[in-house]
Design a protein around this motif. Structure first.
Motif, PDB file in Angstrom:
ATOM      1  N   ASP A  13      26.672 -10.789 -19.350  1.00 50.00           N
ATOM      2  CA  ASP A  13      27.648 -11.703 -18.997  1.00 50.00           C
ATOM      3  C   ASP A  13      27.378 -13.157 -19.619  1.00 50.00           C
ATOM      4  O   ASP A  13      28.386 -13.956 -19.407  1.00 50.00           O
ATOM      5  CB  ASP A  13      27.751 -11.648 -17.465  1.00 50.00           C
ATOM      6  N   SER A  62      40.423 -15.053 -17.260  1.00 48.66           N
ATOM      7  CA  SER A  62      39.127 -15.137 -17.252  1.00 48.66           C
ATOM      8  C   SER A  62      38.549 -15.035 -18.622  1.00 48.66           C
ATOM      9  O   SER A  62      37.509 -15.568 -19.313  1.00 48.66           O
ATOM     10  CB  SER A  62      37.998 -14.501 -16.386  1.00 48.66           C
ATOM     11  N   ARG A  66      37.046 -20.737 -18.718  1.00 47.28           N
ATOM     12  CA  ARG A  66      35.716 -20.614 -18.152  1.00 47.28           C
ATOM     13  C   ARG A  66      35.669 -20.825 -16.650  1.00 47.28           C
ATOM     14  O   ARG A  66      34.916 -20.471 -15.881  1.00 47.28           O
ATOM     15  CB  ARG A  66      34.717 -21.966 -18.876  1.00 47.28           C
ATOM     16  N   HIS A  69      36.841 -17.590 -15.142  1.00 50.42           N
ATOM     17  CA  HIS A  69      35.470 -16.777 -15.099  1.00 50.42           C
ATOM     18  C   HIS A  69      34.478 -17.194 -13.960  1.00 50.42           C
ATOM     19  O   HIS A  69      33.852 -16.219 -13.274  1.00 50.42           O
ATOM     20  CB  HIS A  69      34.666 -16.909 -16.504  1.00 50.42           C
ATOM     21  N   ARG A  73      33.436 -14.885 -10.675  1.00 50.13           N
ATOM     22  CA  ARG A  73      32.014 -14.584 -10.540  1.00 50.13           C
ATOM     23  C   ARG A  73      31.274 -14.898  -9.303  1.00 50.13           C
ATOM     24  O   ARG A  73      30.757 -14.122  -8.496  1.00 50.13           O
ATOM     25  CB  ARG A  73      31.170 -15.185 -11.694  1.00 50.13           C
ATOM     26  N   ARG A  90      36.538  -6.870 -19.133  1.00 51.07           N
ATOM     27  CA  ARG A  90      36.738  -7.874 -19.952  1.00 51.07           C
ATOM     28  C   ARG A  90      36.293  -7.779 -21.136  1.00 51.07           C
ATOM     29  O   ARG A  90      36.906  -8.097 -22.245  1.00 51.07           O
ATOM     30  CB  ARG A  90      35.912  -9.003 -19.422  1.00 51.07           C
TER      31      ARG A  90
END
Length: 115
Positions: A13, A62, A66, A69, A73, A90
Protein backbone atom coordinates in the motif's frame (compact mmCIF):
# COMPACT_ATOMS: atom_id res chain seq x y z
CA UNK A 1 33.11 -3.31 9.17
CA UNK A 2 29.88 -5.20 8.37
CA UNK A 3 27.79 -4.13 5.42
CA UNK A 4 24.59 -2.27 6.24
CA UNK A 5 21.45 -4.38 6.15
CA UNK A 6 19.49 -4.27 2.90
CA UNK A 7 16.53 -1.94 2.92
CA UNK A 8 13.33 -3.59 4.00
CA UNK A 9 10.86 -4.24 1.21
CA UNK A 10 8.12 -1.68 1.02
CA UNK A 11 4.58 -2.70 1.74
CA UNK A 12 2.11 -2.93 -1.12
CA UNK A 13 0.00 0.00 0.00
CA UNK A 14 2.96 2.38 0.25
CA UNK A 15 4.41 1.68 -3.19
CA UNK A 16 3.60 4.34 -5.72
CA UNK A 17 2.08 2.95 -8.92
CA UNK A 18 2.77 4.53 -12.28
CA UNK A 19 0.87 7.84 -12.40
CA UNK A 20 -2.16 8.10 -14.62
CA UNK A 21 -1.98 10.46 -17.61
CA UNK A 22 -3.58 13.88 -16.92
CA UNK A 23 -6.56 13.38 -19.24
CA UNK A 24 -7.31 10.00 -17.68
CA UNK A 25 -6.98 11.51 -14.19
CA UNK A 26 -9.69 14.05 -15.07
CA UNK A 27 -11.97 11.29 -16.39
CA UNK A 28 -11.45 9.19 -13.24
CA UNK A 29 -12.01 12.23 -11.03
CA UNK A 30 -15.31 13.05 -12.75
CA UNK A 31 -16.44 9.41 -12.66
CA UNK A 32 -15.56 9.14 -8.96
CA UNK A 33 -17.51 12.24 -8.00
CA UNK A 34 -20.43 11.13 -10.18
CA UNK A 35 -20.55 7.79 -8.35
CA UNK A 36 -20.42 9.59 -5.01
CA UNK A 37 -23.34 11.83 -6.02
CA UNK A 38 -25.33 8.80 -7.21
CA UNK A 39 -24.49 7.10 -3.90
CA UNK A 40 -25.78 10.06 -1.89
CA UNK A 41 -29.00 10.01 -3.92
CA UNK A 42 -29.13 6.24 -3.43
CA UNK A 43 -29.10 6.66 0.33
CA UNK A 44 -32.46 8.42 0.05
CA UNK A 45 -34.10 6.73 -2.93
CA UNK A 46 -34.97 3.05 -3.05
CA UNK A 47 -33.51 0.92 -5.82
CA UNK A 48 -29.98 2.30 -5.75
CA UNK A 49 -27.36 0.76 -3.47
CA UNK A 50 -26.18 3.99 -1.84
CA UNK A 51 -23.42 2.70 0.43
CA UNK A 52 -21.92 0.45 -2.24
CA UNK A 53 -21.97 3.24 -4.81
CA UNK A 54 -20.40 5.65 -2.33
CA UNK A 55 -17.60 3.18 -1.59
CA UNK A 56 -16.97 2.55 -5.29
CA UNK A 57 -16.84 6.29 -5.96
CA UNK A 58 -14.44 6.83 -3.06
CA UNK A 59 -12.27 3.94 -4.23
CA UNK A 60 -12.15 5.43 -7.72
CA UNK A 61 -11.30 8.85 -6.31
CA UNK A 62 -8.52 7.32 -4.25
CA UNK A 63 -6.73 6.45 -7.50
CA UNK A 64 -6.21 10.15 -8.23
CA UNK A 65 -6.44 11.79 -4.81
CA UNK A 66 -4.12 11.21 -1.86
CA UNK A 67 -6.67 12.76 0.46
CA UNK A 68 -9.35 10.27 -0.61
CA UNK A 69 -6.83 7.45 -0.14
CA UNK A 70 -6.00 8.64 3.39
CA UNK A 71 -9.68 9.00 4.31
CA UNK A 72 -10.45 5.49 3.05
CA UNK A 73 -7.45 4.11 4.91
CA UNK A 74 -8.69 5.73 8.11
CA UNK A 75 -12.23 4.45 7.57
CA UNK A 76 -11.05 0.89 6.87
CA UNK A 77 -8.55 0.80 9.73
CA UNK A 78 -11.03 -1.26 11.75
CA UNK A 79 -11.43 -3.82 8.96
CA UNK A 80 -8.00 -4.96 7.71
CA UNK A 81 -9.50 -7.61 5.43
CA UNK A 82 -11.71 -5.00 3.79
CA UNK A 83 -8.69 -2.71 3.38
CA UNK A 84 -6.74 -5.49 1.65
CA UNK A 85 -9.64 -6.08 -0.71
CA UNK A 86 -9.85 -2.38 -1.44
CA UNK A 87 -6.12 -2.24 -2.18
CA UNK A 88 -6.46 -5.19 -4.52
CA UNK A 89 -9.40 -3.46 -6.25
CA UNK A 90 -7.39 -0.24 -6.60
CA UNK A 91 -4.40 -2.08 -8.03
CA UNK A 92 -6.51 -4.04 -10.51
CA UNK A 93 -8.46 -0.94 -11.56
CA UNK A 94 -5.28 1.09 -11.94
CA UNK A 95 -3.69 -1.55 -14.18
CA UNK A 96 -6.88 -1.89 -16.24
CA UNK A 97 -7.20 1.88 -16.69
CA UNK A 98 -3.58 2.25 -17.85
CA UNK A 99 -3.80 -0.72 -20.21
CA UNK A 100 -7.11 0.48 -21.69
CA UNK A 101 -5.82 4.05 -22.03
CA UNK A 102 -2.69 2.87 -23.89
CA UNK A 103 -4.77 0.70 -26.20
CA UNK A 104 -7.08 3.62 -26.93
CA UNK A 105 -4.12 5.87 -27.77
CA UNK A 106 -2.64 3.23 -30.11
CA UNK A 107 -6.03 2.75 -31.76
CA UNK A 108 -6.50 6.49 -32.29
CA UNK A 109 -3.01 6.86 -33.73
CA UNK A 110 -3.61 4.02 -36.18
CA UNK A 111 -6.93 5.53 -37.11
CA UNK A 112 -5.36 8.93 -37.81
CA UNK A 113 -2.58 7.36 -39.91
CA UNK A 114 -5.13 5.61 -42.15
CA UNK A 115 -6.81 8.89 -43.08
Amino acid sequence: MPAPPPPSPRRDDSQQPEPLPPALRVIVLIAGWLLILIGVVGLVLPGIQGVLTLLLGAALLSLVSRTAHRVLRRLFSRWPRGWKRLLRLRKTTHRWLLRTWRRLIVFLRRLSVRR
